[in-house]
Design an enzyme around this catalytic site. Sequence first.
Site, mmCIF file in Angstrom:
data_model
loop_
_atom_site.group_PDB
_atom_site.id
_atom_site.type_symbol
_atom_site.label_atom_id
_atom_site.label_comp_id
_atom_site.label_asym_id
_atom_site.label_seq_id
_atom_site.Cartn_x
_atom_site.Cartn_y
_atom_site.Cartn_z
ATOM 1 N N SER A 44 -7.871 44.675 58.014
ATOM 2 C CA SER A 44 -7.858 43.684 57.379
ATOM 3 C C SER A 44 -7.368 42.418 58.068
ATOM 4 O O SER A 44 -7.603 41.302 57.875
ATOM 5 C CB SER A 44 -7.129 43.655 55.912
ATOM 6 O OG SER A 44 -5.796 44.122 56.154
ATOM 7 N N ASP A 352 -0.988 37.061 50.577
ATOM 8 C CA ASP A 352 -1.118 37.968 49.340
ATOM 9 C C ASP A 352 -0.394 38.971 49.317
ATOM 10 O O ASP A 352 -0.548 40.030 48.514
ATOM 11 C CB ASP A 352 -2.392 38.418 49.109
ATOM 12 C CG ASP A 352 -3.094 39.167 50.445
ATOM 13 O OD1 ASP A 352 -2.140 39.307 51.205
ATOM 14 O OD2 ASP A 352 -4.320 39.535 50.440
ATOM 15 N N HIS A 355 -1.293 39.901 53.910
ATOM 16 C CA HIS A 355 -1.818 39.371 54.817
ATOM 17 C C HIS A 355 -1.422 37.938 55.045
ATOM 18 O O HIS A 355 -0.592 37.564 54.473
ATOM 19 C CB HIS A 355 -3.470 39.229 54.490
ATOM 20 C CG HIS A 355 -4.069 40.621 54.258
ATOM 21 N ND1 HIS A 355 -4.205 41.026 52.896
ATOM 22 C CD2 HIS A 355 -4.249 41.716 55.073
ATOM 23 C CE1 HIS A 355 -4.732 42.257 52.990
ATOM 24 N NE2 HIS A 355 -4.833 42.605 54.297
#
Length: 390
Positions: A44, A352, A355
């Site tokens: 991610s 979040d 990240h």
Amino acid sequence: MEAHPSRHVTLGLFIWMASLPFSPIILTTASSCDFPAIFNFGDSNSDTGGLSAAFGQAPSPNGETYFHHPAGRYSDGRLIIDFIAESLGVPHLSAYLDSVGSNFSHGANFATAGSTIRPQNTTQSQSGYSPISLNVQSVQYSDFKKRSQIVRSQGGIFETLMPEADYFSKALYTIDIGQNDLTAGYKLNLTTEQVKANVPDMLGQFSNAVKQIYAVGGRSFWIHNTGPVGCLPYSLDRFLITAAQIDKYGCATPFNEVSQFFNHRLKEAVVQLRKDLPQAAITYVDIYSLKYTLTTQAKKFGSKHPFVACCGHGGKYNYNSQRRCGAKITVNGTEVVIANSCKDPSVRIIWDGVHFTEAANKWIFRQIVNGSFSDPPVPLKMACRRTEHP
């Protein structure tokens, strides 16, 4: 975030480098590279839409700062890989798995959020880990290289959407993966020592993937090490941590020690890869130091609340694994977003709970682009140049 943060890091970097033993490096040539394409592999930290294409779009407010709508990224805006692409003059990378509006003429992104180096014996719905592990990504790349040229030969629009044949040997190959392998061990209730014991196998599989990419044309590799997992709200909220295990800044020491252990072994693996792949130029980039510095010295850089998620819902860290960024509930038959963005993401580090914000990603990119945190210490635009260690 923009209050001249590089001055602090530059001074610290100078002091740190002065303490290192001198090891001369000779560049085979000093001219800049011309990277016509980028092929990215990872999780991610560099996913530009892979997981969203497969399992549903990362919800709003993801993407709000730069794209102004969800854009497949788990951030309010751009990722480090986006800034890398911009600096090299190529478009933002389309996700390989995304069949809607993708353009692969200047590369492709095989990363998916939740990806690991080692395939996980679980499903995405059970654990959150992606089935698109690094070995799968390397197979996808190999297949893409073959099929893209068949499609390109059809001419017309197909020719404009696929990379030219010689782009594959001239491209930059970026890799940022490993963080999820470490947390996966803790999710299985392994001890820190047991997680460390798995690292050699992780890096064995990592090296195999790099060799597979090299075997079908990859030559210039830009490899990020993993960040300080123990500084993430996700880790601080998810795992059992005692007060004695928290450092003076607020990070969990055991998890950061594992990250550092992984990075040490990753650097050793890179050294061996340079020997095994003599035609490759392989740059190791120390992302860990930058993320740790930014998090633990946030005030110096004009940032606020380094351990609190900008987008989330409730708790000490504004992070709830059941109600992540963009989560909704139904009230009187109407969906209501309860995990919203903070007022100003530009002064926040963590987006979040897992990240980073665009502002943090941009700051990190600005520190790495000139090679100050690389081994060998070459700028991004010279990452195709092999080095010799006399």
